[in-house]
Design an enzyme around this catalytic site. Sequence first.
Site, PDB file in Angstrom:
ATOM      1  N   THR A  28     -47.184  39.844 -27.393  1.00  0.00           N
ATOM      2  CA  THR A  28     -47.545  39.458 -28.835  1.00  0.00           C
ATOM      3  C   THR A  28     -48.953  38.927 -28.983  1.00  0.00           C
ATOM      4  O   THR A  28     -48.866  37.922 -28.823  1.00  0.00           O
ATOM      5  CB  THR A  28     -46.413  38.913 -29.439  1.00  0.00           C
ATOM      6  OG1 THR A  28     -44.992  39.548 -29.198  1.00  0.00           O
ATOM      7  CG2 THR A  28     -46.580  38.723 -31.152  1.00  0.00           C
ATOM      8  N   LYS A 143     -42.297  38.306 -19.602  1.00  0.00           N
ATOM      9  CA  LYS A 143     -41.981  38.590 -21.020  1.00  0.00           C
ATOM     10  C   LYS A 143     -41.398  40.083 -21.246  1.00  0.00           C
ATOM     11  O   LYS A 143     -41.907  41.058 -21.756  1.00  0.00           O
ATOM     12  CB  LYS A 143     -43.208  38.631 -21.864  1.00  0.00           C
ATOM     13  CG  LYS A 143     -43.113  38.610 -23.539  1.00  0.00           C
ATOM     14  CD  LYS A 143     -44.226  37.869 -24.105  1.00  0.00           C
ATOM     15  CE  LYS A 143     -43.628  37.773 -25.753  1.00  0.00           C
ATOM     16  NZ  LYS A 143     -44.729  36.755 -26.446  1.00  0.00           N
ATOM     17  N   GLU A 176     -37.250  25.805 -23.570  1.00  0.00           N
ATOM     18  CA  GLU A 176     -38.348  26.619 -24.328  1.00  0.00           C
ATOM     19  C   GLU A 176     -37.380  26.543 -25.743  1.00  0.00           C
ATOM     20  O   GLU A 176     -36.350  26.350 -26.067  1.00  0.00           O
ATOM     21  CB  GLU A 176     -38.778  27.850 -23.858  1.00  0.00           C
ATOM     22  CG  GLU A 176     -37.569  29.065 -23.803  1.00  0.00           C
ATOM     23  CD  GLU A 176     -38.175  30.074 -23.082  1.00  0.00           C
ATOM     24  OE1 GLU A 176     -39.184  30.146 -22.596  1.00  0.00           O
ATOM     25  OE2 GLU A 176     -37.469  31.126 -23.004  1.00  0.00           O
TER      26      GLU A 176
END
Length: 278
Positions: A28, A143, A176
């Site tokens: 992203t 990711k 996170e």
Amino acid sequence: MFLVNGECRSQIDISDRGLQYGDGLFETIAVHNYQPIFWQDHFNRLQAGCLRLRLPVPDSDILLAEVNQLCSQSNFAHLAVLKLMITRGSGGRGYRQPDPVLPTRILSLHPYPDYPAHFQSEGIVARFCEARLAINPLLAGLKHLNRLEQVLARAEWQNTAIQEGIMLNVHGWVIEGTMTNLFYVKAGILYTAILDESGILGIMRQKIIELSRQNGLHVCEQRYTQIDLFSADEVFFSNSLIGIWPVKQIDRHMFAVGIITKQLILWLQQLHEADRAL
């Protein structure tokens, strides 16, 4: 706007392994003035992820040409979000990889989220999530396209006063946010979770660690608990779109937007400007 394997279309084969198994990776990326920000860092992470998943690494020149093509055709790419996905392509039913692997490249461009400026200047409210992250050293840091843990965590609240959720792993270590990496400051030292078992190695996370060390701020990557976080002097989230969001409240615990957080926001803004000038 979409590009699939360099073609202007918005469909993929229903047998694509990204759809069937989440077999792939994504990035992203913030786009400012028609240019992807920190492109080389994103590509390097994508390349490293492909090697770990035994995916063919996309050609960097072809990929960047497609990114530039998509951005140049947009009427909002002066400020946009680029999502880049690489899947293992189509294959038959079952987990066995196709031979040869013919990856699918999916690029899409989206309007930038309209986050209020005060999220960065005044801080946000966060909560702890019930959903826990699994322990998996094989996939930690990547990711990858399997994000069901984050989907379930984000479904836990609808209150618009809460901007982010904090995720623990199954052992109870703080890892996170649902869409961010998490840092805290205690006694002048910057702390963040070590991501060897769970979590995503964010581009902004790495930039913040590098900037801190370059400027003499000690950084400690370690395992820590909710109690450690509640005793912090400063807390903030980071990702490629928000940069840094200070935290002013977690559950009933209040925090100030501290001097180290403010300094890191400034350093990161300067780094952004330098990257955009290249």
